[in-house]
Design a protein around this motif. Structure first.
Motif, PDB file in Angstrom:
ATOM      1  N   LEU A 133       0.828  -1.206   0.000  1.00 24.32           N
ATOM      2  CA  LEU A 133       0.000   0.000   0.000  1.00 24.32           C
ATOM      3  C   LEU A 133       0.859   1.251   0.000  1.00 24.32           C
ATOM      4  O   LEU A 133       1.631   1.502   0.928  1.00 24.32           O
ATOM      5  CB  LEU A 133      -0.919   0.004   1.226  1.00 24.32           C
ATOM      6  N   ASP A 134       0.709   2.057  -1.036  1.00 23.38           N
ATOM      7  CA  ASP A 134       1.386   3.352  -1.141  1.00 23.38           C
ATOM      8  C   ASP A 134       0.515   4.395  -0.455  1.00 23.38           C
ATOM      9  O   ASP A 134      -0.638   4.604  -0.841  1.00 23.38           O
ATOM     10  CB  ASP A 134       1.564   3.706  -2.626  1.00 23.38           C
ATOM     11  N   VAL A 135       1.031   5.050   0.577  1.00 20.48           N
ATOM     12  CA  VAL A 135       0.223   6.016   1.328  1.00 20.48           C
ATOM     13  C   VAL A 135       0.530   7.461   0.925  1.00 20.48           C
ATOM     14  O   VAL A 135       0.101   8.401   1.590  1.00 20.48           O
ATOM     15  CB  VAL A 135       0.395   5.837   2.858  1.00 20.48           C
ATOM     16  N   ARG A 136       1.233   7.628  -0.199  1.00 25.73           N
ATOM     17  CA  ARG A 136       1.600   8.965  -0.656  1.00 25.73           C
ATOM     18  C   ARG A 136       0.529   9.570  -1.568  1.00 25.73           C
ATOM     19  O   ARG A 136      -0.435   8.914  -1.946  1.00 25.73           O
ATOM     20  CB  ARG A 136       2.937   8.920  -1.391  1.00 25.73           C
ATOM     21  N   SER A 137       0.750  10.814  -1.946  1.00 24.61           N
ATOM     22  CA  SER A 137      -0.195  11.565  -2.767  1.00 24.61           C
ATOM     23  C   SER A 137      -0.060  11.213  -4.245  1.00 24.61           C
ATOM     24  O   SER A 137       0.921  10.611  -4.683  1.00 24.61           O
ATOM     25  CB  SER A 137       0.019  13.066  -2.578  1.00 24.61           C
ATOM     26  N   ASN A 138      -1.063  11.637  -5.023  1.00 29.10           N
ATOM     27  CA  ASN A 138      -1.103  11.324  -6.453  1.00 29.10           C
ATOM     28  C   ASN A 138       0.168  11.718  -7.187  1.00 29.10           C
ATOM     29  O   ASN A 138       0.708  10.950  -7.993  1.00 29.10           O
ATOM     30  CB  ASN A 138      -2.295  12.021  -7.113  1.00 29.10           C
ATOM     31  N   TYR A 139       0.631  12.960  -6.981  1.00 32.07           N
ATOM     32  CA  TYR A 139       1.781  13.428  -7.739  1.00 32.07           C
ATOM     33  C   TYR A 139       3.040  12.647  -7.404  1.00 32.07           C
ATOM     34  O   TYR A 139       3.965  12.569  -8.219  1.00 32.07           O
ATOM     35  CB  TYR A 139       2.005  14.934  -7.535  1.00 32.07           C
ATOM     36  N   GLU A 140       3.085  12.030  -6.222  1.00 27.93           N
ATOM     37  CA  GLU A 140       4.244  11.226  -5.845  1.00 27.93           C
ATOM     38  C   GLU A 140       4.205   9.851  -6.499  1.00 27.93           C
ATOM     39  O   GLU A 140       5.183   9.427  -7.125  1.00 27.93           O
ATOM     40  CB  GLU A 140       4.301  11.085  -4.321  1.00 27.93           C
ATOM     41  N   HIS A 141       3.092   9.139  -6.353  1.00 30.95           N
ATOM     42  CA  HIS A 141       3.079   7.782  -6.916  1.00 30.95           C
ATOM     43  C   HIS A 141       2.915   7.764  -8.430  1.00 30.95           C
ATOM     44  O   HIS A 141       3.178   6.746  -9.070  1.00 30.95           O
ATOM     45  CB  HIS A 141       2.045   6.880  -6.220  1.00 30.95           C
TER      46      HIS A 141
END
Length: 319
Positions: A133-141
């Motif tokens: 699970l990636d818990v980062r924001s859209n622009y990061e992932h």
């Protein structure tokens, strides 16, 4: 040979007089000639600082000498030039904005997911009973993420709690959370446990540490960072570019901030479109009267904005 270091770190440890600590810490950082951004809150520290290797060593030694911060895990990158222009130390209510301010419910000093070192994460991530699970924001992932990771449609980490219901279908799985340096996972994993997810883990030291200790295997794309580098390479095992130019769709690893300061959106843009669009995400931003001069990097020092204008995705230390 690089003569500068950039340090990424965080620590959840109670600071009794955090506001005064922030003021004193700013003076200390400036005395060392450091640049960077640090957030100070009662719950701890979150920072990225940059300077000469000697200054960074003095900084780490001094911080580690304080028993409250003795266990900080500094992620160290060698760089050719300082990664910031100025030094900021700011007092805030949280060291990463989550909106989860009740320490009786979510307190990383009391409960978080099980920490996995990079090699443990690597050995576990492809199991059938595991969800990454990636818990980062859209622009990061959108710039880079682990292969087969679940990503969330969120603009900021404070939107994460609203996504819990969408994750309910994974309650029978082992959840492996990850973020840039680990700080978001501390609260994300604590919230998942609070919401009844039975087995929650987190990548200790985040993507940055994983790249250094496990070669970044199966991390696709680049990792967004909160300084003027904007992104760094992680994977030296099986690297691939997954991000595309917003304007033309061409594959590109380049992340920039829109040249219109009232937009300032993080997005990927190829060099050709960067030149044509002058570092803007749209025609409207390109014609904006406050448009900044695009120098090819897409990084801008923050400038004051008019009252009531949304500061969308401004660069801040967050992971």
């Amino acid at each position: 040979m690089a003569i500068y270091n950039t340090l990424l770190y965080y620590c959840y440890s109670t600071i009794a007089d955090a506001e005064q600590f922030a003021a004193d810490h700013l003076k200390f950082c400036k005395s060392l000639g450091l640049t960077g951004r640090i957030i100070v809150a009662t719950e701890g520290l979150n920072g990225t600082v940059s300077g000469t290797a000697e200054a960074c060593k003095t900084y780490m030694d001094t911080v580690h000498a304080d028993e409250r911060f003795a266990n900080i895990d500094f992620k160290i990158d060698e760089v050719d030039a300082p990664s910031f222009v100025k030094m900021h130390v700011r007092y805030k209510s949280e060291i990463v904005h989550s909106g989860l301010r009740d320490p009786n419910l979510i307190n990383p000093q009391q409960q978080t997911g099980i920490h996995l070192d990079p090699k443990e994460f690597l050995a576990m991530k492809d199991r059938d009973d595991v969800v990454i699970l990636d818990v980062r924001s859209n622009y990061e992932h959108s710039l880079g993420k682990f292969k087969n990771a679940v990503t969330l449609d969120i603009e900021n980490f404070r939107d994460f709690p609203d996504m819990i219901n969408q994750l309910a279908k994974y309650k029978d799985k082992k959840i492996l959370t990850y973020c840039t340096g680990g700080i978001k996972c501390e609260k994300a994993s604590a919230l998942l446990l609070h919401e009844g997810f039975p087995e929650v883990y987190q990548l200790h030291g985040g993507i940055i540490k994983y790249g250094k200790e496990a070669g970044g295997e199966d991390f696709e794309g680049k990792c967004y960072v909160f300084d003027n580098r904007l992104s760094v390479d992680v994977n030296n095992v099986n690297p691939v570019v997954i991000s595309t130019c917003r304007n033309c769709g061409k594959t590109t690893p380049k992340m920039i901030n829109c040249a219109n300061p009232e937009c300032n959106e993080h997005f990927t843009q190829c060099d050709e479109c960067g030149t044509q669009m002058e570092g803007c995400c749209s025609d409207a931003c390109q014609s904006h009267p406050r448009k900044r001069v695009y120098d090819g990097t897409g990084y801008y020092v923050k400038v004051p904005q008019p009252v009531n204008v949304s500061k969308k995705n401004n660069l801040q230390p967050a992971d």
